[in-house]
Write a protein that holds these residues in place. Sequence first.
Motif, short mmCIF file in Angstrom:
data_model
loop_
_atom_site.label_atom_id
_atom_site.label_comp_id
_atom_site.label_asym_id
_atom_site.label_seq_id
_atom_site.Cartn_x
_atom_site.Cartn_y
_atom_site.Cartn_z
N GLU A 6 0.68 -5.17 4.38
CA GLU A 6 1.16 -4.73 3.19
C GLU A 6 -0.95 -5.63 2.47
OE1 GLU A 6 3.20 -5.11 4.79
OE2 GLU A 6 4.57 -3.60 4.72
N LYS A 65 -3.02 -5.43 3.87
CA LYS A 65 -4.73 -5.79 4.34
C LYS A 65 -4.93 -4.62 3.46
CE LYS A 65 -4.84 -2.82 7.47
NZ LYS A 65 -5.18 -2.42 9.45
N LEU A 66 -3.58 -3.71 3.01
CA LEU A 66 -3.45 -2.04 1.85
C LEU A 66 -4.13 -3.00 0.84
CD1 LEU A 66 -3.56 0.59 1.63
CD2 LEU A 66 -1.05 0.54 1.53
N THR A 72 -5.42 -5.68 -0.63
CA THR A 72 -6.41 -6.26 -0.74
C THR A 72 -7.33 -5.12 -0.82
OG1 THR A 72 -5.65 -7.57 0.38
CG2 THR A 72 -8.66 -7.71 0.16
N PHE A 73 -7.50 -3.68 0.34
CA PHE A 73 -8.66 -2.74 0.44
C PHE A 73 -8.60 -1.95 -0.71
CE2 PHE A 73 -9.84 1.47 2.33
CZ PHE A 73 -11.10 0.92 1.99
N ASP A 74 -7.37 -1.20 -1.85
CA ASP A 74 -7.60 -0.06 -1.97
C ASP A 74 -5.83 -0.37 -2.55
OD1 ASP A 74 -6.55 2.10 -3.61
OD2 ASP A 74 -7.37 2.97 -1.61
N GLY A 120 -4.68 0.97 -6.05
CA GLY A 120 -4.13 1.78 -6.06
C GLY A 120 -3.54 2.92 -5.31
N LEU A 121 -4.07 3.32 -4.19
CA LEU A 121 -3.49 3.39 -2.76
C LEU A 121 -1.73 3.29 -2.74
CD1 LEU A 121 -3.14 5.96 -0.96
CD2 LEU A 121 -3.62 4.13 1.10
N THR A 176 -0.01 0.87 -5.00
CA THR A 176 0.90 1.67 -5.90
C THR A 176 1.46 2.60 -5.54
OG1 THR A 176 -0.54 0.50 -7.36
CG2 THR A 176 0.99 1.79 -7.95
N SER A 177 0.43 3.28 -5.45
CA SER A 177 0.96 5.05 -4.70
C SER A 177 1.96 5.04 -3.92
CB SER A 177 -0.08 5.83 -5.20
OG SER A 177 -0.63 6.21 -3.98
#
Lengths: 386, 244
Positions: free
Chosen positions: A165, A167-168, A170-172, A174-175, A177-178
Motif C-alpha cells: 500500500e 509503495k502504491l 507513494t508512486f501513484d 491517483g491509482l 485512490t481509485s
Amino acid sequence: MTDAQFEIQLIASLVAIACAIPGTFLVLRKMAMISDAISHSILPGIVVGFFITQDLNSPLLILLAAMTGVLTVVLVEKIQKTKLVKEDTAIGLVFPALFSIGVILIAKFANDVHLDIDAVLLGELAFTPFDRVFYGDIDLGPKSLWVIGIILSVTLTLLFLFFKELKLSTFDAGLATSLGFSPVILHYGLMSVASITTVGAFDAVGAILVVALMIAPAASAYLLTTNLKKMIGLACFFGVFSAISGYWVAHWLDASIAGSITTMLGVVFLFVYLFAPSKGLIAVLYREKQQRIEVSLITFLLHLKNHSEKRERHVNHLNEHINWEKVRSKTVLTLALKNNMILITDDIVSLTDKGDEFTSKAIEYILTNEDSLIEDMKDDFFLFRG
Amino acid sequence: MEKIAVKVDDLTVAYNYKPVLWDIDLKIPEGVLMAIVGPNGAGKSTLIKAILGILKPIAGSVTIFDKPYKSQRKHVAYVPQKGSVDWDFPTTALDVVMMGTYGSLGWIKRPGIKEKKRALEALEKVGMLSFKNRQISQLSGGQQQRIFLARALVQDASIYFMDEPFQGVDATTEVAIINILKELRKAGKTVVVVHHDLQTVPEYFDWVTFLNVKKIATGPVKDIFNDDNLTKTYGINYKVSIQK
C-alpha cells in the motif's frame, strides 16, 4: 569494548534503522524537509509531556510529542492549500513557530530539571546507558534501548503489513485512490510513524541530527538501486554503518557522538554521490563524455556515407573537413575501428557493411525516435540509453 | 435497450469555488469506445477523476452499472496521465504492472505467483515482455505508456478510463495502443479515453463526448461528430475534414 559502549552502539544502530525506514518514503515522496519540520516542532510536545509525566521516556510524552509532529504536517498542508504560499514557505512558517514555543517553555519553566536546550538539539547518547529499566532487582537494560526497540518493532510490523500500500500510494496516489487504498490514511500513518520515531530518536541524537538519520541514508541508497526493497535495506545498512563508525570516530576524537554520526552520514553520502555506478557524479561525467564521442562517431560515419569521393575520405582531410581537433578525430577513428565500422586502406577511410547498417539505424532512430530499432545497440552505446 | 455502464447525474466539480465541470449529465452505454474531447481546461481529466472518486464533486452522483463507484471498484480500471507519477521511482516495469492487481487483493495481502503470471501476460499483450526487469526511468515515453496500459489490463475490468494515453508516444505505439483498445471493445468492454487529436476521432472511436465545462454533446461519432458541435465546444469557427 565495555557493556556501556556496546549499549550505546546498539541504541544508535536501532535509532538509525528506525529512522531510515520512514526516511526512505519521505525521500521518495519529496518530503525530506517535512522531517526537519517535525523534528523541531515536536519540542513543545516534549516539554508539555515532560511537565505532565516528569519522565523523558514515558509513552505518554512520546505520544503527545508525536501528535505535535502530525499537527505540524496538518498546519503546513492547511497553509499550503490556501495557495497563498508554497510548501517550502509553509514549512518555514510552521516549525520555527512551534519550536520557539518549546524553547520559551524550557527556558521559563524547566530550567532546573533534566531537560536543556543542548540535550534537545544534540541528544546525549553517551548518557543513555545510565538510565536503566529494572524489574525488581533485575537490570533489563537502558530505557532508551527499550523505547527505540518498541518503536522499531512497530515500524517494522507496519512496513511488513502495508509495504504494498505504501509503495502504491507513494508512486501513484491517483491509482491508489481509485483502487480503494486511501492515500490520506497512508500519508498520515507515515507521518505518525515519522513523528513517533523522531521523538524516540530525539533522546539519542537530538532534534537537528535526527533529520540526517532520516534523509542521508535514504538519499545514498536512492543513488544505488532501482528496487524499493533494496533501497530500504541499503538505507538501514548506511544508517547502522554511520552509527557504529560515528561512535568510534567520536571515541577516537573525544568529540560529540551525535556530531560524529552525522559527519559519517555525510561522508557516506559524498562517497556514494561520487562513485555510484550509474547515478554517481563520476559515472555521469563519463557517460556524458562517451555520448559526446558517440555523437561525433555518428557524424563521422554519416560523412563517410554521404561522400563517395576519395578526396573526402582521406584520413588527413577528415580533420579539416569535419573541423575537429586531432585528439577527437583519433578517438573517433579508434572507436570506429574497434567496432569494425570502418576500414582504412592507403589512408582512405571507407564504411564496412556493419558501419553502414549502424549509421542508417542510428539516423533513423534520431529522426523517428522509435526505440525498437536500436534496442540491440543500447548495451554498447550510451547514446541510445535515453 | 442497451445497458448503461456509467451514469453521471448533475455532476459539478469546483476548484476553490470555481466550477470546472458544471452540471454534467452523461450516460455511457456498455461496449463503446468513447473519446472525451474539448479544449484545454475543459475539465476532461477532472471528469474522469470525479467519476473515479479521486476528486470530490460538490454536487451530483455517479453510478457504475447502476451502483455507486465504491462498490464497483473491481469493474473499473484507470490509466492516469503519464506525467502524474515520478518515473524515477525505484521500481521495474513488471512491478508497476503488478500494481494493477492490488485492487483485487485488498489491504495487506501480498501479490503472489498468480498475480505475477497475470502481469506477465499483460506485458506480453502490450509487447513489453522483454522489458519486464527494466527500471521504469530507462523506458521511452511510449514504453511507459504501454506499461500503464498493461497495468490497467491486469485489472481485468469491465470499464477502462484512460487519461490521454496517446500523449507523447510515437506512431508505432499509438497504433499498438488503439489496437488493444479496439480489442477490448470487441470483448464487450467499455473504454473511455480523454483524447486530443480531433483528426483521429472518427478512425479510432465509435462514441464521442464534447466537453467544455458543460457537456456540449454525446453520442455516436457518425451522428454528432460534426462542425457544429466542434464549433460549440472550441468556441471558434472550427472545421475539420471528416471522412465518413
